[in-house]
Structure formats: C-alpha cells, structure tokens
Scaffold this motif. Structure first.
Motif, PDB file in Angstrom:
ATOM      1  N   ILE A  80       0.833  -1.212   0.000  1.00 42.77           N
ATOM      2  CA  ILE A  80       0.000   0.000   0.000  1.00 42.77           C
ATOM      3  C   ILE A  80       0.865   1.259   0.000  1.00 42.77           C
ATOM      4  O   ILE A  80       0.534   2.267  -0.639  1.00 42.77           O
TER       5      ILE A  80
ATOM      6  N   LEU B 245      -0.934  -5.817  -4.872  1.00 40.78           N
ATOM      7  CA  LEU B 245      -2.111  -5.571  -4.048  1.00 40.78           C
ATOM      8  C   LEU B 245      -3.371  -6.137  -4.707  1.00 40.78           C
ATOM      9  O   LEU B 245      -4.263  -6.661  -4.028  1.00 40.78           O
TER      10      LEU B 245
ATOM     11  N   LEU C 232      -7.812  -0.436   4.357  1.00 41.70           N
ATOM     12  CA  LEU C 232      -7.565  -0.366   2.909  1.00 41.70           C
ATOM     13  C   LEU C 232      -8.483   0.656   2.255  1.00 41.70           C
ATOM     14  O   LEU C 232      -8.024   1.549   1.523  1.00 41.70           O
TER      15      LEU C 232
END
Length: 935
Positions: free
Chosen positions: A216, A233, A255
């Motif tokens: 991330i 991801l 997220l």
C-alpha cells in the motif's frame, strides 16, 4: 588473492577451488558453511556496522558469495545440500537481523537478494515457512520504515519486486497464505483506551499482514515500483475470495480508508480555479484562425496547459483508474461494497460534491475547474458501479434499499461494523451535511453553467453534457433531458419525407458556399457517424447480432448496485425540454460565439442524437404525426380507377399505392418544422447577409478553407520560429499604445508554419515581393492576421494568396462583385497595386462586425467603401485608429458583441461542417436503426 584466482582459474596451475567445489555437492556445502561461519564471526566482532566500513564490506562480500552459491546450486541437479542446510539451520534469521541492524544499503541489498534466491529455488518450502516469512517481513518493514536509511531507487525496486513475487505465489497457491497472514486475538478496550478514529483506521492490524501494508505504501509511485505494488495488491485482494478470514480482515482493515483519503488528497491538490488555455506555440489552427486570446492567469488561477497542473491531473486520474482496477479484480462482494461505500462517503460526499456546490463564475474560474474535473473523471472511468455512485449521487436519483449481500454471517458482521465505524468518524469530524444534491444537484449546476456570461464556462459545461450523453445516456434520460416514451407502433418517417429532409439539410450546407470536393468530405462524415453510432453503449444492443433466443445481453455493462438504471426504452425530446431550449439560445449567437463554444455546442447536439433509442423525429426532424404532404390526387385516382378483380393483382395494386404514398413529398410551407431546423436556416440566411455586406466574402471563405488544409499539414512537423515582437496593430486605439499588445494567435500559427513571417518587415523582403507570384501554387489560403500590420503597403505572405480566379475554382458560383478580382501581376497589375489590394483584404479581415440585423434595420457598423484601392493617405480607406475607435464606440453604445470578419469566416466553416455531419448522422441512423418506412 581474488584477482589471481580469477586469472588462473581453469588452468592446471589452479588448485581445486571454486570450479571443483561447485560440481561436488560436499565441497560446495563445505564452502558454503565456511562462508556462513565467516559471516557470523565478522558480524559478532563488529560493534557498529554503520561506522566499521571494513567489516561491512566483508559482510557484503560474504552475503554475495552465499547468494551466488545458492543460485548456482539451484540450477544444478540434485542433491542441493546448501539449500537444505539453509533451511535446517534457518540461516535467514541471523541474515535478516544483520541486514536490519546494519543501516548499510549494500548489506541490505545483498540480504534481500539472498531471500529472493531462497524463494526462487522453490525448495524446502521457504515460502510456506512462518519463521522465514517473519524474518523476511521484519527485514522489509524495518528497511522501508520511517527510521530506516534512505534506500536507492534500485534497492526499493528490488524490495517491492520481492514482495510482488510473494503475492504471485499466494495467487497461484492460496494454501501458503497462512504463513504471511495470521489474525491475532485482541481484547476489546474498556471505556476508551483506543479512540474511535484509531479503531477506524485499523492501526492495530498491520502486524497481521505486513506484506499488505508494505505494498500500500508504494501504490502511488510511478514506474516499475508502482506497477509491482499495485499489481501485488490486486493479487492479494483477488485471493480474498478464497479465504473467509482474509476477506473479513480486508473489510475491517483501513484499505478502503487509505485509498479514499489518498484519492481525496490528490483531488485537493488540483487547483480550485482554472482557465482553459492553449500555448501559442502549439495552438490548434481552428483557434488560431479566430479571435482567440489567451486568458489571464494569476497565482490562484491556473492554466490548463501548465505542466504542473497536467502532472497533478494525470496523477489523480491514474489513482482513480487504480480504484477501478481493484474493483475489477475483487471477487468478494463484501470487499467491493466496503470500497464503494468509502468512495461515496469520503470522496463524493465530502470532497467532490462540496467543490461543485461552492463553484462560481464570479471568483475567477472555479466553475470551469470543477466542471472540467468532473468531465475528466467520467471520461477516465468505465466501471459501472463507480459511474453509478457518481451520477446517482450528483443527479439526486432516488435511493433504493439494498438487498443483503454476503452469504456468510461473519463477513456481513464485519461489513456492518466497518459501516458503523465510518459513520462514527463522519460524526466526529463534524461534517456539514445540510447541503445535499436533493437541494442543488448536477442538473442545476449544468443549467446554471449554460446560462453563464462566461464563454469558457459554457464551453466546459457543454463538454460535460456531451460526456454524459455519449457514455452514460441512461442517466440523462430522466434528469438532464425531458423525454417522452415513443411507442413502437407509432408513425414512422417515410422515405419521401426522409429524402426531403436530407435535401433540406444538404441544401443548407450548400448555401454556405464553397468549392471543395464536398462529396469526399461528406463520405468521411458518413464513416465517422457509422463508427460513433455502432460504438455507443446504448446502441450496441440494437446493432449486435442476436443470439439463438433472440436476445443479446451484456452483463458487464450494468451496475451491480441496486437502483442503477437497467433498461432504456425508445424516447424523444419534448419540445419544452430546457436543455434543447438552451442549446437553441446559444445557437442564435453562433457567429459571435467563440470557436470553442461552437465546437462544444455542435458536439453536444451530435451526441444527443447518437443514442439508438433517442428518436430524432420531433425535435431535430419533423414529427411524422404532423406531416403535410403535397396534393397528389390525380395519380392516386388513376390507380383506384382500374377495374381489377384478381386477388393477386389487387395486392400488387395496393403495394404500388403504398410505395407511392411512402414516396410523397412533404409540403414544407405547411408542415411544422422543428425550431432546430428553423434556427439552422436562420444561420445560413445570416451567412448570405454577410456575403452581401462583406466585400470578397466568398474569396476569403474559400481561402480560409485552404488555410485550414495548409495549417493541418504544416503543423504535423512544427517548424521552430524566431522570436520577434509582434507589430502593433493600426486598429488599436492610441490609449492602448502604452502597453504592448499580446501576440496574435494567428501570428503565432503563421510563424510556426512559415518562419519567414517572423521578420519585422515582410513587405521589404524579396520573399514578400515574390509572394503574389506564388499565390497560385496552392500552398494554402486565407489570411493570417486578425488585424492589419502597421505597414500599409505590406504584401501578404505566401500562405495567404491574393489570386482568386485560379483554374481550380473556375467552375464555382459567381463571387460578389469586386474590382479586387483579377489583381494579379501576371495579368499586368503592378506589384504596388497588388500590395494595396493585400492591405485592403487585411483590413476586411480585421473589421469588426456583429450579428446581421433584422430585416429593415440599418447595420450598426457599415463597411467603408472598399470597391477600389486609393491612396494610403486617403481618409476613407486609411486603416488607422479611427476605424478601431468606431468599432469600440459602437460596441459600447449598442452593447452588441462584435467580432472580426476573420472570426466570422472560421465560424462559417464550423457551421458548414456541422451541417454535413448532421446530414450524415440522419442518413446513417435511417439505415442502421431502420427509421425509414419504404412501404
């Protein structure tokens, strides 16, 4: 020693060193153990590797040798004792500690390479070993953390690439996921301890899946490192569909929060005020051949051509597309719903809609900015759920109660907890929710933008409407447009009416005038319209081949969120539709509008008529229910008078009568013509008025067409121009002489195409004197200046020929009488007189005019007598500040917008191209959608 070893390697003098040991597994293992022991000994003997450079170099060499041995062994046949030793002794644990505490990029890079080699060996189940994953992730998290040294770009790429390789193996074999992801039992805090915001952002969950958070951190980077992070991801999110625990963890993780806040941060970096601008050295020819002026920019008002703005815009759109990729790869409905919910609450409700609500024309371009950003967003996205959220919310469409999703109770409970946390955070931030789209929605903003006094606001609003009509027409049917349903068994346009309508539109295009090969131009428009109609998202169901069951479904084209428009039915615009009335109002000032406004206007009309379910009868073409045909009683009675008794002959006679009836011509004088066609006829009549009032109008119009062709071919390979101060126009008033004028857009275009135009005095150069002789070479046509130069005897440059009676136009319609025709040195006209003719043509192009007055009215600004060139000192024909002053005084007195003849000519060509495109659209629709009745 290393140099001599390499020098004599492979010879009889060399001892049984590396080569022999690499072939013998036992010797290879002994060498590996020796290197490993030396590595540990050096590490334990060094107090601080960050300062002990010799020890750090020795450790780096030892790691490099170990990696080389392992890499070489993995390519050799079994057995592989070194790899087995590395697994049994867990050498990766101390190596991870060495790399973590070294603060030396060389050691870190070699340590990462050793871990990558062990993973690539695909032996001893390293990737499934929890101790191995803990050591590796501890290393990667520490070296990429805030307290670590700054890694080089190459090292960072290797780190993220290693993480990507792990996600690839997880994607191929979901059984190894527990080694990298494991939830930990946590006790809920009692009476505080952890704030609601910390709980919402998921700060306590990073140790559960550190690989996830590592990726991330790099998804916003450009280049290979960003590609590895985003793809990795996506692989993790895709694997959530096969793991209930991972799916629940992603739902409860941050997220969605990080992605939504990151998108909002990028959107906030965009300028609040914007003007649409084009650099003069890269100006489109159609703008250069008009009254285009660069808008003013300040520290707050940013130009759309600014490199910084374009960089910020591309970064924001790339992250928006990443959102779309995540949703496309996500197979979990719970994860997808969580992402969409955060996208709506954090981005749409808290950022995008407030920016639309606060936009205004009075603060210097905020409306232009937000409307442009929304248009770019809708152009960049094609995911149906994201499109639905944006348009459903901004258009204030009615909400529906969503059906419960998820078949597993634990996942649904996680979704519920996350939604509650999101609502709690919104309440904690004290966000103002009093203003909602129910009070002021996108339709209100668009209607206000179309009525704005700013032409830039009108232009960008029309472009936004075009995008919605072209890509998301189903959302515009009940919001932007007032439509009525069309019955399938209603009256259909007859072939006779269709032919008359085509003749009418084409006659309007011909009435504009010109000598080009309009057949070829029209054929190109037909091909373009065919492609546009076939690719329209609504029309694809009409033109796609039917399946065996007689229906064709496109499941990927509809949103999965409840409340999305499903089916679109045949419809047409109502005569009282506000959008149609607004478009007609803008069209009334077509010739004084900016070229950008007219291009956006005509594009919106074409997009409005592109959908296959939108019937153009009634608003664009006459309504079949209100047809009035020409009387044809005699021929009809002739058919009926035959005495035919045979049944087949009766059917043939009825068929002939139906054919004859379908081919009847409309009576245009008594038929109800739509206001749209009426307005087009008014515009063509205005062109005729300009032709009668403006000297040499047809010559200048034809040369303008040739100028477009020459400019488009010349700008394909831009020519560097010489910098020269533009001459002050003799049409400028004396009061403006104190400040230098801005360079003309047309001057810049002409200088790009023809560098010789940058010379200060073209009239005195030999190239300028020979320009008239080259006028018939067909290089280009049209005049290149919105205002005449200060030199009254200037000869026009070679791309602006004066010859108007070339053989290529001998067959054209008669031009307006002017003694300037025939002014050619080849016909015996002196060069000085040709220069005077050129100066007069320049003055014609620079003259300011308004819209043609109504019948019986006196033109507010009559043209001076330009029938023959006179002495340049004469008061009547001198192009000095007095004429410009007349223009300014008349414009201030009447309040009417005045533009140059140069601008009028460009808009006339835009109108003619629009008429040809409209005729092609009507013709292609008739054949593609079966809108014409032949019997």
């Amino acid at each position: 020693m290393d140099f001599w070893s390499r020098l004599i390697a492979g010879t009889s003098l060399a001892p049984a060193g590396n080569k022999g040991s690499s072939k013998d597994p036992e010797k290879r293992l002994a060498r590996f153990k020796r290197e490993y022991s030396q590595l540990l000994q050096t590490w334990r003997g060094a107090s601080n590797l960050a300062r002990d450079y010799e020890a750090a170099e020795n450790i780096r060499d030892s790691l490099q040798d170990l990696t080389a041995i392992l890499s070489d062994e993995s390519r050799r046949p079994l057995p592989h004792p070194c790899i087995t030793f590395a697994s049994s002794k867990q050498i990766y644990v101390p190596i991870g500690k060495i790399a973590t505490t070294s603060y030396n990029e060389g050691i870190i890079r070699e340590g990462v390479a050793l871990f990558a080699t062990l993973i690539d060996s695909e032996e001893e189940d390293f990737v499934e070993n929890e101790a191995f994953s803990r050591s590796l992730m501890n290393l990667l998290v520490r070296i990429t953390g805030a307290n670590s040294i700054r890694l080089g770009s190459d090292t960072e790429v290797e780190v993220v690439e290693l993480s990507f390789n792990i996600t690839t193996k997880i994607r191929l074999d979901p059984e190894i996921l527990p080694a990298w992801f494991a939830t930990q039992d946590r006790e809920e805090p009692q009476n505080g301890g952890q704030g609601s915001h910390e709980k919402f952002t998921g700060k306590t969950q990073k140790e559960d899946f550190p690989l996830f958070y590592l990726l991330i951190d790099y998804i916003h980077h450009e280049g290979r490192i960003g590609d590895f992070a985003r793809t990795g991801l996506l692989y993790i999110i895709e694997a959530a569909s096969s793991s209930v625990a991972l799916e629940q963890w992603i739902v409860e993780s941050d997220l969605a929060t990080l992605m939504a806040t990151g998108l909002g941060a990028l959107y906030s970096q965009l300028s609040r005020k914007l003007v649409i601008d084009h650099p003069l050295d890269d100006l489109p020819p159609i703008l250069a051949l008009s009254d285009y002026q660069q808008p003013n920019t300040t520290s707050e008002i940013v130009s759309s051509s600014s490199p910084d703005f374009q960089m910020h815009m591309e970064t924001f759109l790339s992250h928006l597309v990443f959102w779309q990729d995540v949703l496309n790869h996500c197979k979990s409905s719970e994860v997808k719903s969580t992402l969409l919910e955060h996208f709506q609450v954090i981005f749409l409700q808290q950022l995008l809609y407030p920016s639309l609500l606060e936009s205004s024309d009075v603060d210097g371009g905020s409306s232009v900015a937000v409307l442009t950003y929304l248009r770019r967003i809708l152009e960049a996205l094609d995911h149906p759920d994201m499109i639905h959220l944006i348009l459903h919310y901004l258009l204030a469409l009615p909400d529906t109660t969503p059906a419960p999703t998820g078949s597993r109770a634990s996942v649904s409970a996680a979704r519920k907890r996350k939604s509650m946390d999101l609502a709690t955070m919104m309440m904690a931030t004290q966000v103002d929710t009093t203003s909602t789209p129910a009070l002021f929605n996108l339709v209100d903003l668009i209607q206000g933008g179309l009525r704005s006094p700013s032409e830039q606001t009108i232009s960008v609003t029309l472009q936004l409407v075009s995008v919605i009509l072209r890509r998301h027409h189903r959302y515009a049917v009940t919001t932007l447009l007032w439509t009525s349903q069309v019955l399938s068994d209603g009256p259909v346009r007859t072939v006779g009416a269709h032919e008359m309508e085509m003749d009418f539109i084409l006659s309007l295009a011909g009435g504009v005038g010109g000598d080009d090969n309009f057949d070829d131009i029209y054929d190109n428009h037909v091909k373009d319209c065919m492609s546009i109609l076939e690719s329209h998202p609504c029309s694809i169901t009409l033109v796609a081949p039917k399946s065996a069951g007689g229906t064709t479904k496109f499941p990927g084209s509809l949103a999965s969120i409840p409340g999305a428009p499903r089916d679109i039915r045949p419809h047409t615009l109502r005569p009282e539709d506000p959008m149609l009335k607004t478009l007609l109002t803008i069209m009334t000032t077509f010739f004084t509008n900016s070229v950008e406004t007219n291009l956006s206007l005509t594009g919106t009309v074409v997009d409005l008529a592109t959908c296959g379910f939108m019937r153009i009868d009634g608003w664009l073409l006459p309504d079949p229910t209100k047809y009035v045909f020409e009387e044809d009683e005699e021929e009809t009675e002739g058919f009926i008078s035959f005495g035919i008794s045979d049944c087949i002959e009766d059917q043939e006679l009825a068929q002939l009568q139906s054919l004859k009836k379908a081919r009847r011509n409309l009576d245009w004088t008594r038929s109800q013509i739509p206001p749209f066609l009426t307005q087009l006829k008014i515009l063509v009549d205005q062109v005729s008025t300009y032709r009668n009032d403006i000297p040499r109008f047809d010559d200048l119009l034809q040369q303008r067409r040739e100028a477009f062709q020459a400019a488009s071919s010349a700008t394909a390979t831009p020519i560097p121009i010489r910098s020269a101060a533009p001459p002050r126009s003799s049409f400028e008033s004396p009061s403006r002489s104190s400040s230098p004028p801005r360079p003309s857009a047309l001057d810049s275009l002409a200088q790009r195409i023809f560098p010789e135009l940058a010379t200060p005095s073209r009239s005195n150069s030999p190239r300028g004197r020979r320009s008239v002789e080259k006028s018939s070479s067909g290089l280009s046509g049209g005049y290149g200046f919105a205002t005449p130069t200060t030199s009254r005897s200037a000869v026009p440059p070679p791309q602006f020929p004066m010859n108007t009676d070339s053989a290529s136009r001998a067959h054209s319609r008669a031009f307006s009488p002017s003694p300037l025709r025939g002014a050619d040195p080849r016909n015996g006209v002196p060069a000085s007189q040709a220069a005077a003719f050129a100066a007069i043509d320049q003055s014609i192009l620079a003259r300011k005019v308004g819209l043609p007055p109504a019948k019986g009215a006196v033109p507010p600004i009559p043209f001076p007598n330009l029938k023959a060139p006179v002495d340049e000192g004469s008061k009547e024909s001198s192009v000095d500040g007095s004429i410009s002053g007349t223009d300014e005084r008349a414009e201030a007195k009447t309040g009417e917008k005045l533009v140059t003849v140069n601008h009028i000519l460009t808009n006339v060509i835009v109108l003619q191209e629009f008429l040809l495109e409209l005729a092609a659209l009507v013709q292609v629709r008739a054949g593609l959608f079966g809108e014409v009745k032949y019997v």
